[in-house]
Design a protein around this motif. Sequence first.
Motif, PDB file in Angstrom:
ATOM      1  N   THR A 238      -3.419   4.404 -11.435  1.00 38.51           N
ATOM      2  CA  THR A 238      -3.653   4.584 -10.571  1.00 38.51           C
ATOM      3  C   THR A 238      -1.872   4.733  -9.768  1.00 38.51           C
ATOM      4  O   THR A 238      -0.544   3.871 -10.311  1.00 38.51           O
ATOM      5  CB  THR A 238      -3.836   4.011 -10.006  1.00 38.51           C
ATOM      6  OG1 THR A 238      -3.671   3.464  -8.098  1.00 38.51           O
ATOM      7  CG2 THR A 238      -3.588   1.570 -10.157  1.00 38.51           C
ATOM      8  N   SER A 239      -1.341   5.328  -9.083  1.00 33.20           N
ATOM      9  CA  SER A 239      -0.150   5.394  -8.183  1.00 33.20           C
ATOM     10  C   SER A 239       0.601   5.176  -6.951  1.00 33.20           C
ATOM     11  O   SER A 239       1.170   5.026  -6.132  1.00 33.20           O
ATOM     12  CB  SER A 239       0.682   6.614  -8.357  1.00 33.20           C
ATOM     13  OG  SER A 239       0.173   7.166  -8.119  1.00 33.20           O
ATOM     14  N   ALA A 240      -0.637   3.574  -6.720  1.00 38.40           N
ATOM     15  CA  ALA A 240      -0.622   3.325  -5.032  1.00 38.40           C
ATOM     16  C   ALA A 240       0.039   2.541  -5.124  1.00 38.40           C
ATOM     17  O   ALA A 240       0.177   2.402  -3.566  1.00 38.40           O
ATOM     18  CB  ALA A 240      -2.599   2.859  -4.916  1.00 38.40           C
ATOM     19  N   SER A 241       0.873   2.101  -5.461  1.00 38.43           N
ATOM     20  CA  SER A 241       1.294   1.064  -5.704  1.00 38.43           C
ATOM     21  C   SER A 241       2.787   1.529  -7.013  1.00 38.43           C
ATOM     22  O   SER A 241       2.361   1.651  -7.953  1.00 38.43           O
ATOM     23  CB  SER A 241       0.636  -0.387  -6.228  1.00 38.43           C
ATOM     24  OG  SER A 241       2.086  -1.260  -5.927  1.00 38.43           O
TER      25      SER A 241
ATOM     26  N   GLY B   5       0.795  -1.374  -0.303  1.00 41.85           N
ATOM     27  CA  GLY B   5       0.234  -0.032   0.134  1.00 41.85           C
ATOM     28  C   GLY B   5       1.076   0.964   0.028  1.00 41.85           C
ATOM     29  O   GLY B   5       0.015   2.091   0.467  1.00 41.85           O
ATOM     30  N   CYS B   6       2.340   1.036  -0.075  1.00 42.25           N
ATOM     31  CA  CYS B   6       2.911   2.382  -0.448  1.00 42.25           C
ATOM     32  C   CYS B   6       2.777   3.011  -1.258  1.00 42.25           C
ATOM     33  O   CYS B   6       3.842   2.754  -2.302  1.00 42.25           O
ATOM     34  CB  CYS B   6       4.358   1.726   0.273  1.00 42.25           C
ATOM     35  SG  CYS B   6       5.465   3.455   0.580  1.00 42.25           S
ATOM     36  N   GLY B   7       2.902   4.230  -1.882  1.00 39.85           N
ATOM     37  CA  GLY B   7       2.358   5.096  -2.629  1.00 39.85           C
ATOM     38  C   GLY B   7       3.594   5.775  -2.804  1.00 39.85           C
ATOM     39  O   GLY B   7       5.091   5.502  -2.729  1.00 39.85           O
TER      40      GLY B   7
ATOM     41  N   ARG C 270      -0.964   4.083   1.515  1.00 40.91           N
ATOM     42  CA  ARG C 270      -2.819   3.723   2.028  1.00 40.91           C
ATOM     43  C   ARG C 270      -3.222   2.780   1.574  1.00 40.91           C
ATOM     44  O   ARG C 270      -3.777   2.619   0.382  1.00 40.91           O
ATOM     45  CB  ARG C 270      -3.291   5.478   1.137  1.00 40.91           C
ATOM     46  CG  ARG C 270      -2.025   6.592   1.532  1.00 40.91           C
ATOM     47  CD  ARG C 270      -2.983   8.191   0.834  1.00 40.91           C
ATOM     48  NE  ARG C 270      -2.314   9.238   1.236  1.00 40.91           N
ATOM     49  CZ  ARG C 270      -1.478   9.599   0.608  1.00 40.91           C
ATOM     50  NH1 ARG C 270       0.078   9.081   0.144  1.00 40.91           N
ATOM     51  NH2 ARG C 270      -0.523  10.797   1.500  1.00 40.91           N
TER      52      ARG C 270
ATOM     53  N   ALA D 175      -6.340   3.437  -0.253  1.00 42.89           N
ATOM     54  CA  ALA D 175      -6.466   4.063  -1.989  1.00 42.89           C
ATOM     55  C   ALA D 175      -6.126   2.526  -2.836  1.00 42.89           C
ATOM     56  O   ALA D 175      -7.179   3.142  -4.537  1.00 42.89           O
ATOM     57  CB  ALA D 175      -4.770   4.554  -2.341  1.00 42.89           C
ATOM     58  N   ILE D 176      -5.961   1.861  -2.080  1.00 42.76           N
ATOM     59  CA  ILE D 176      -5.941   0.128  -2.991  1.00 42.76           C
ATOM     60  C   ILE D 176      -7.701   0.187  -3.207  1.00 42.76           C
ATOM     61  O   ILE D 176      -8.028  -0.581  -3.952  1.00 42.76           O
ATOM     62  CB  ILE D 176      -5.061  -0.795  -2.392  1.00 42.76           C
ATOM     63  CG1 ILE D 176      -3.404  -0.472  -2.018  1.00 42.76           C
ATOM     64  CG2 ILE D 176      -4.948  -2.513  -2.927  1.00 42.76           C
ATOM     65  CD1 ILE D 176      -2.995  -0.371  -3.646  1.00 42.76           C
TER      66      ILE D 176
ATOM     67  N   ASP E  56      -9.825   1.721  -2.776  1.00 46.07           N
ATOM     68  CA  ASP E  56     -10.760   2.229  -4.271  1.00 46.07           C
ATOM     69  C   ASP E  56     -10.357   1.949  -5.029  1.00 46.07           C
ATOM     70  O   ASP E  56     -12.038   1.717  -5.804  1.00 46.07           O
ATOM     71  CB  ASP E  56     -10.027   3.289  -3.561  1.00 46.07           C
ATOM     72  CG  ASP E  56     -10.711   4.696  -2.252  1.00 46.07           C
ATOM     73  OD1 ASP E  56     -11.949   3.842  -1.551  1.00 46.07           O
ATOM     74  OD2 ASP E  56     -10.524   4.958  -1.544  1.00 46.07           O
TER      75      ASP E  56
END
Length: 281
Positions: free
Chosen positions: A268-271, A11-13, A19, A22-23, A25
Amino acid sequence: MRVVSWNIHWGCGKDGRIRIHAIIDVLRKLNPDVICLQEVAANHPELEGSASASQFKQLAGAFGGYHMIEQAPSEIYRNNLPRQFGNILLSKYRITQAQRHVLPWPVDTAHPAGMPRGMIETVLEAPGGKLRVLTTHLEYYSPVQRAAQVRRIRELHQEACTRAAVYQPEPALDPPFQLGFRPGSAIYCGDFNLLPDSSDYQDLLAPPLPGASRLLDAWAVRHGDMARAPTAGLHGFKWPDKPDCYDYFFVTEDLAPRIADMNVQSETSASDHQPIVLDLA
């Protein structure tokens, strides 16, 4: 039937903050029937962003309508507290069997560090009948270990296919033996840490072992020779040096005609990896 596979990088952006919401979502917007996640962490405050919470519990709670199978091949105890790192499979469909395979971890003197690797295998009551869905995260640093893991996946696939060919239910056996039918039809997905032009990729898709069905790259089935969309290396993350493909869906040959789409969600940039999506008709 929609399957999403994603290495979530605990979960590290790109800003170094965790977050998990965010994953969650992104996954909810994709609305998958089956979710396969890699690099899920619990009680690892030393990881970037401090992954001190149990993400296994957070994700299970967020997707309460799904059935969850988890596997943490890396489980280290500090003060009797398990620090876990591994994989999750969540399914809207009924799961009739689950196995947690431990993949080979041979000693490699060139890369003495590393971690154990595993693969979750489930049998799902999916549209069109039972099929197996499997998710894994193979070794990155050691070519020796990754090659051994590819060989083991092929052996496990052969085992499942040959068992499916001879299986007959025996109701008189004790309940632990009554596992039900385990089909040869399968979807393998995850972060395989191999590139499309690598020998490991070729080995995985080599002619099948005796009795096994052939495995196909879902991207190649759907898109032919079209250039691959990268699954990592976007949005300014430190790794890798350039965008490339590390994440895949491989399917048995009988499922190829059902592939309606296979794509990479690049926004997405959540990962540091991107979600990959397989749609079966």
